[in-house]
Design a protein around this motif. Sequence first.
Motif, PDB file in Angstrom:
ATOM      1  N   GLU A   1     -32.038 -20.474  14.044  1.00  5.71           N
ATOM      2  CA  GLU A   1     -31.101 -19.526  13.407  1.00  5.71           C
ATOM      3  C   GLU A   1     -31.007 -18.168  13.883  1.00  5.71           C
ATOM      4  O   GLU A   1     -31.782 -17.532  13.995  1.00  5.71           O
ATOM      5  CB  GLU A   1     -31.103 -19.861  11.877  1.00  5.71           C
ATOM      6  N   HIS A   2     -29.710 -17.606  13.916  1.00  3.82           N
ATOM      7  CA  HIS A   2     -29.840 -16.155  14.549  1.00  3.82           C
ATOM      8  C   HIS A   2     -28.553 -15.677  13.351  1.00  3.82           C
ATOM      9  O   HIS A   2     -27.330 -15.427  13.905  1.00  3.82           O
ATOM     10  CB  HIS A   2     -29.225 -16.097  15.833  1.00  3.82           C
ATOM     11  N   ASP A   3     -28.721 -15.602  12.435  1.00  2.00           N
ATOM     12  CA  ASP A   3     -27.559 -15.193  11.287  1.00  2.00           C
ATOM     13  C   ASP A   3     -26.990 -13.772  11.537  1.00  2.00           C
ATOM     14  O   ASP A   3     -25.767 -13.576  11.544  1.00  2.00           O
ATOM     15  CB  ASP A   3     -28.012 -15.416   9.722  1.00  2.00           C
TER      16      ASP A   3
ATOM     17  N   SER B   1     -28.932 -22.452  22.293  1.00  2.02           N
ATOM     18  CA  SER B   1     -29.689 -23.544  23.027  1.00  2.02           C
ATOM     19  C   SER B   1     -31.135 -23.549  22.535  1.00  2.02           C
ATOM     20  O   SER B   1     -31.752 -24.508  22.747  1.00  2.02           O
ATOM     21  CB  SER B   1     -29.639 -23.107  24.455  1.00  2.02           C
ATOM     22  N   CYS B   2     -31.468 -22.355  21.852  1.00  2.00           N
ATOM     23  CA  CYS B   2     -32.961 -22.460  21.425  1.00  2.00           C
ATOM     24  C   CYS B   2     -33.312 -23.285  20.175  1.00  2.00           C
ATOM     25  O   CYS B   2     -34.195 -23.478  19.712  1.00  2.00           O
ATOM     26  CB  CYS B   2     -33.334 -21.098  21.195  1.00  2.00           C
ATOM     27  N   GLY B   3     -31.901 -23.749  19.621  1.00  3.80           N
ATOM     28  CA  GLY B   3     -32.003 -24.374  18.349  1.00  3.80           C
ATOM     29  C   GLY B   3     -32.735 -23.883  17.125  1.00  3.80           C
ATOM     30  O   GLY B   3     -32.903 -24.440  16.269  1.00  3.80           O
TER      31      GLY B   3
ATOM     32  N   PRO C   1     -36.739 -13.488  17.489  1.00  2.92           N
ATOM     33  CA  PRO C   1     -37.833 -14.197  17.079  1.00  2.92           C
ATOM     34  C   PRO C   1     -38.027 -15.613  17.555  1.00  2.92           C
ATOM     35  O   PRO C   1     -39.253 -16.238  17.500  1.00  2.92           O
ATOM     36  CB  PRO C   1     -37.392 -14.386  15.536  1.00  2.92           C
ATOM     37  N   CYS C   2     -36.956 -16.187  18.315  1.00  6.03           N
ATOM     38  CA  CYS C   2     -37.207 -17.601  18.876  1.00  6.03           C
ATOM     39  C   CYS C   2     -37.746 -17.554  19.937  1.00  6.03           C
ATOM     40  O   CYS C   2     -38.354 -18.544  20.610  1.00  6.03           O
ATOM     41  CB  CYS C   2     -35.670 -18.361  18.871  1.00  6.03           C
ATOM     42  N   GLY C   3     -37.990 -16.262  20.580  1.00  3.43           N
ATOM     43  CA  GLY C   3     -38.600 -16.354  21.835  1.00  3.43           C
ATOM     44  C   GLY C   3     -37.808 -16.195  23.365  1.00  3.43           C
ATOM     45  O   GLY C   3     -38.274 -16.289  24.443  1.00  3.43           O
ATOM     46  N   HIS C   4     -36.557 -16.810  22.803  1.00  2.50           N
ATOM     47  CA  HIS C   4     -35.605 -17.009  24.215  1.00  2.50           C
ATOM     48  C   HIS C   4     -35.066 -15.462  24.426  1.00  2.50           C
ATOM     49  O   HIS C   4     -35.050 -14.690  23.632  1.00  2.50           O
ATOM     50  CB  HIS C   4     -34.495 -18.103  23.680  1.00  2.50           C
ATOM     51  N   ALA C   5     -34.374 -15.501  25.553  1.00  2.87           N
ATOM     52  CA  ALA C   5     -33.946 -14.093  25.907  1.00  2.87           C
ATOM     53  C   ALA C   5     -32.493 -13.703  25.552  1.00  2.87           C
ATOM     54  O   ALA C   5     -32.258 -12.422  25.103  1.00  2.87           O
ATOM     55  CB  ALA C   5     -33.837 -14.049  27.607  1.00  2.87           C
ATOM     56  N   HIS C   6     -31.699 -14.757  25.439  1.00  6.43           N
ATOM     57  CA  HIS C   6     -30.281 -14.627  25.130  1.00  6.43           C
ATOM     58  C   HIS C   6     -29.848 -13.282  25.420  1.00  6.43           C
ATOM     59  O   HIS C   6     -29.408 -12.252  24.849  1.00  6.43           O
ATOM     60  CB  HIS C   6     -30.112 -14.396  23.383  1.00  6.43           C
ATOM     61  N   PRO C   7     -29.667 -13.119  26.808  1.00  4.02           N
ATOM     62  CA  PRO C   7     -29.425 -11.891  27.567  1.00  4.02           C
ATOM     63  C   PRO C   7     -27.918 -11.256  27.093  1.00  4.02           C
ATOM     64  O   PRO C   7     -27.849 -10.170  27.205  1.00  4.02           O
ATOM     65  CB  PRO C   7     -29.622 -12.122  29.054  1.00  4.02           C
TER      66      PRO C   7
HETATM   67 ZN   LIG Z   1     -32.598 -18.215  19.933  1.00  2.00          ZN
END
Ligand SMILES: [Zn+2]
Length: 211
Positions: free
Chosen positions: A173-175, A169-171, A77-83
């Motif tokens: 939450e990813h619970d 790094s996206c700042g 949801p944050c739009g970052h890849a987090h590969p």
């Molecule tokens: Zn993120």
Amino acid sequence: MTQTLDLGPRVELVSMDPHFHDITIALYSPGSDGQPAYLIHTYSSVPGADERIACLRQTMQTLGGMEAIGEGLLRFPCGHAHPLAARRVFLDSCKLSPEPAAEPRPLHVFDKKSDGTITVASLGNGLYEARPADNAQGTERRVATIARGLMRLGEMEEVDGQPNQTRFSCGQEHDDLIGLLLVRAPNVRAAMREAEDMASRGVLAAPSAQE
Ligand SMILES: [Zn+2]
């Protein structure tokens, strides 16, 4: 079938699905309007393969807190890849039995080494802190190890002077993702080795999937 699919780079591969006829399943990153996105794909034509992929797509949403954005694409949801985290969500989703349906993992884990439970608290803005769940001796020393485990598994950042904390790094939450990574955080070395093994086995077993 001569259809050419633009799947984008392959992120991860499971050469033999343990829960569906040993089919080969891969995670690709096709990108979507410049936004990082992921696609689960199989070249298998075994009847039911599409349903298996749909089931995995749902499991990745549940376990990784990912969201579907149409055309079978998934993203955070944050739009970052987090590969690296996406790979881990994919691998764990493939391993999990499809029945019963997956549920999000809790933000605590039993740590065998210290014989105690360690929790992870969300401090907001993507910052997480590992804490002993009780006053058990020994867990205090292990919380920093757990935090480092999360950091490696999720490609998170160090927090200056706070060894028990780590940050996305996206700042954001990813619970759900933290819950998933936490299962493996006490034994990161094994988790990383397993990912490498699966990747190298996959390359040998399914060269066609690399096209
Ligand atoms: Zn993120």
